[in-house]
Design a protein around this motif. Structure first.
Motif, PDB file in Angstrom:
ATOM      1  N   UNK A 251       0.832  -1.205   0.000  1.00 57.34           N
ATOM      2  CA  UNK A 251       0.000   0.000   0.000  1.00 57.34           C
ATOM      3  C   UNK A 251       0.868   1.258   0.000  1.00 57.34           C
ATOM      4  N   UNK A 290     -15.059   8.082   8.924  1.00 57.22           N
ATOM      5  CA  UNK A 290     -15.013   6.807   8.217  1.00 57.22           C
ATOM      6  C   UNK A 290     -15.006   6.976   6.703  1.00 57.22           C
ATOM      7  N   UNK A 291     -15.532   8.103   6.241  1.00 57.12           N
ATOM      8  CA  UNK A 291     -15.696   8.260   4.805  1.00 57.12           C
ATOM      9  C   UNK A 291     -14.486   8.920   4.156  1.00 57.12           C
ATOM     10  N   UNK A 293     -11.437   8.035   3.477  1.00 55.74           N
ATOM     11  CA  UNK A 293     -10.697   7.334   2.431  1.00 55.74           C
ATOM     12  C   UNK A 293     -11.543   7.206   1.160  1.00 55.74           C
ATOM     13  N   UNK A 294     -12.873   7.194   1.320  1.00 53.79           N
ATOM     14  CA  UNK A 294     -13.747   7.198   0.141  1.00 53.79           C
ATOM     15  C   UNK A 294     -13.538   8.480  -0.649  1.00 53.79           C
ATOM     16  N   UNK A 296     -10.918  10.360  -0.502  1.00 54.07           N
ATOM     17  CA  UNK A 296      -9.549  10.316  -1.009  1.00 54.07           C
ATOM     18  C   UNK A 296      -9.496   9.573  -2.351  1.00 54.07           C
ATOM     19  N   UNK A 297     -10.140   8.411  -2.398  1.00 51.02           N
ATOM     20  CA  UNK A 297     -10.169   7.640  -3.637  1.00 51.02           C
ATOM     21  C   UNK A 297     -10.856   8.408  -4.759  1.00 51.02           C
ATOM     22  N   UNK A 298     -11.965   9.066  -4.410  1.00 53.02           N
ATOM     23  CA  UNK A 298     -12.708   9.821  -5.417  1.00 53.02           C
ATOM     24  C   UNK A 298     -11.855  10.966  -5.959  1.00 53.02           C
ATOM     25  N   UNK A 300      -8.637  11.006  -6.170  1.00 52.18           N
ATOM     26  CA  UNK A 300      -7.621  10.435  -7.072  1.00 52.18           C
ATOM     27  C   UNK A 300      -8.198  10.250  -8.471  1.00 52.18           C
ATOM     28  N   UNK A 301      -9.429   9.717  -8.533  1.00 47.30           N
ATOM     29  CA  UNK A 301     -10.043   9.472  -9.844  1.00 47.30           C
ATOM     30  C   UNK A 301     -10.319  10.800 -10.564  1.00 47.30           C
TER      31      UNK A 301
END
Lengths: 332, 303
Positions: A251, A290-291, A293-294, A296-298, A300-301
């Motif tokens: 990771x 909790x959200x 990292x969600x 964070x991923x979004x 990145x995209x």
């Protein structure tokens, strides 16, 4: 990508000079204004910046897919941890030792695999990183402390003259190292070596036809990159006072990979931006709990949708071969 | 000798999991030259969906369909859900990024993987989940002194049926020919009238669906699932893909099976703690001597 004519990137124009000066001042003043918590975040930003710079040599300059970079970082950190706790060697003495250990490791491991192309090299570096992490967990010769890692690493000191033990001092230690590395790497970019690297990245066959020793230059990139990662490992180990295999997972390698691609391949200001994104975003999004990292991923995209070449892509200057191609490492 | 054969059966069971996941990686890589990091998380999500179906549908599933019927129903439902999610992820996270090249797509895939993984954590919680033991048939079997479970036999049979189905679809049907043509040369394939979007639709439904079925089988086999298992299995499956030669489907199948057997042999005869090191070392050695994998074709360097 960038088809307008820019200055020879060696010369820094006036406005750029002022910007660089301003940023340096900002970094120097920041820890005196901000609280310890933010200074620590600034420190980890520095660590990621240094790791980003080290991976940028391999991935950004030469275009070699390295998804096992955390392995070199781990070698540096564990070299420091083990030699310091077992033999009491001071941290600052171990700084070059860790760099050398990581470089040597890179040389030995990468020599046989350097001929692999693209994704095959990628999986081998993943395998290498995983082997390092698993070996650390399995505690060979009772040195690495298994899953718990090594505890009780000293603070860096200069023979009792100066002991680096506060957040601010660590902040300055890492950022001085980052600044020195940037100066060195900028020189390297303009040198024969840097140009040879970029030539290999653009077209390996053409590079070889032009008399560049592709194999040696690729190895050199791995060795230098690993050395810098080793330095980062050394400082990281003494800051945390302990190291454990959890810090050096696949990771972590993926995060480093993203730093380069978010910032812009081969671009040193880009690395700083990418490192800032990776180290600061999770902090900024802390309220999302909790959200986060969600989010964070979004991000990145979205970033890749709107700035696929990174936030601050490298300007080619007068050296671009194919200014109309957006994708320098597409090997198909 | 019996112990060796038992280990090989265990290895093949795990290997078939790797092989089924590897097929998803390999199809996407073959056509798009993209390492689909989210694929491991499709698998994990499938496993969790199967878990929910089994836990909450207990009464209905067992009374109407029996134990095996319940298992198959959970697998099929999870597969359908994941096929839809696969399409959704492709539309949102990948399609807008293809024109930008390969590397941005890799970052986007990492982003999608982070989202899926954390979605599982938010919905099902960060703790391990256990597949209900009462719902899983636990029947020991013995043939010529070799011990194995009926579940293993079913998993192996099912995996081979799925692999055979995929092999047939890709190698023998017109549609499979279109997929292979797109993998070889996308532009020329488009000129021959192949609808590239249909090919992408196909690989992003079939890959995640296979992954989801594998997820349910892994849940049945190990009883325990966690939200991070997508990474671990994904990494192994990707290793299997490379071992067999990336983009080569039979290669991915054999790569997975070989990897599973090697892992089990390493765990049994060398050291359980070092088994993964052993697997990666073999991979590196194979690539040193065969730089394009065991079954990869040698491609000439284009200038």
């Amino acid at each position: 990508m960038e088809d307008k004519k820019t200055e020879e990137s060696g010369r820094i124009p006036g406005s750029r000079k002022n910007a660089v000066f301003g940023i340096v001042i900002l970094f120097a003043v920041f820890p005196f204004i901000a609280g310890d918590y933010y200074v620590d975040i600034g420190f980890f930003f520095g660590i990621y910046a240094l790791l980003g710079l080290s991976l940028n040599i391999v991935l950004g300059e030469v275009g070699l897919f390295d998804l096992g970079h955390a392995g070199f970082y781990a070698i540096g950190a564990y070299t420091t941890a083990i030699l310091n706790t077992q033999f009491g060697i001071p941290i600052l003495v171990l700084l070059p030792v860790s760099a050398l250990a990581a470089s040597l490791f890179a040389y030995v491991v990468c020599s046989p695999i350097i001929h692999l192309k693209g994704d095959y090299l990628c999986i081998v570096t993943i395998g290498m990183g995983e082997i390092v992490r698993l070996a650390l967990i399995n505690n060979p010769f009772d040195l690495t402390g298994g899953p718990n890692g090594v505890f009780g690493i000293d603070f860096p000191s200069l023979g009792g003259l100066l002991v680096i033990d506060s957040s601010i001092e660590f902040y300055f230690l890492i950022w001085i190292v980052v600044a020195l590395s940037i100066i060195g790497l900028l020189q390297l970019q303009q040198s024969r070596i840097g140009r040879a690297w970029n030539c290999i990245r653009e077209d390996e066959v053409a590079a070889e036809a032009n008399g560049i020793d592709v194999r040696s230059f690729k190895l050199l990139a791995f060795v230098l990159g690993a050395g810098l990662a080793g330095v980062a490992g050394n400082i990281y180990a003494s800051k945390l006072m302990c190291v454990s295999p959890e810090s050096f997972t696949f990771w972590e390698s993926c995060l480093l990979f993203s730093i380069i691609l978010i910032g812009g391949m081969g671009s040193i200001p880009g690395v700083l931006i990418g490192a800032a994104a990776i180290s600061l975003f999770p902090e900024i999004f802390r309220p999302f709990a909790m959200f986060r990292m969600l989010v964070f991923g979004a991000v990145m995209i979205l970033m890749m949708m709107f700035r696929p070449a990174g936030i601050l892509p490298r300007k080619r200057g007068g050296m671009g071969f194919r200014p109309d191609h957006g994708n320098p490492v597409d090997d198909k | 000798m019996h112990v060796v054969l038992e280990q090989i059966i265990n290895g093949l069971t795990i290997g078939s999991f790797y092989a089924l996941i590897a097929l998803g990686y390999s199809m996407v890589y073959g056509v798009l030259k993209l390492i689909n990091f989210a694929h491991g998380d499709f698998f994990a999500l499938g496993s969790y969906m199967g878990y929910t179906l089994l836990v909450f549908g207990t009464a209905f599933l067992t009374s109407h369909l029996g134990l095996w019927g319940g298992m198959i129903a959970a697998m099929v439902t999870a597969a359908i859900c994941l096929a839809l999610i696969g399409i959704l992820v492709e539309r949102i996270a990948y399609r807008p990024i293809y024109p930008a090249g390969r590397l941005p797509a890799v970052v986007s895939a990492l982003g999608a993987s982070i989202i899926l993984q954390n979605l599982i954590m938010v919905v099902w919680g960060p703790r391990y989940r256990a597949y209900p033991a009462a719902l899983i048939p636990n029947i020991q079997m013995q043939v010529w002194g070799i011990h194995f479970t009926l579940l293993q036999l079913v998993i192996l049979t099912l995996s081979f049926i799925l692999m055979g189905f995929l092999y047939y679809t890709i190698q023998k049907t017109t549609f499979g020919a279109a997929v292979r043509a797109s993998a070889l040369d996308r532009d020329t394939a488009a000129l021959m009238g192949i609808d590239f979007n249909k090919v992408i639709f196909f690989i992003f439904t079939l890959g995640p669906a296979l992954g989801a079925m594998t997820g349910v089988m892994v849940g049945m086999y190990y009883r325990q699932i966690s939200f991070i298992m997508g990474w671990n299995y994904g990494l192994k499956a990707f290793t299997a893909t490379i071992l067999g030669g990336i983009g080569n489907l039979p290669g991915a199948m054999f790569g997975g099976l070989i990897l599973g057997v090697l892992e089990m042999m390493g765990a049994a005869y060398l050291s359980a703690a070092w088994k993964d090191v052993f697997v990666f070392l073999i991979l590196i050695l194979v690539l040193i001597f065969r730089p394009t994998g065991l079954f990869g074709e040698k491609t000439a360097e284009k200038v």
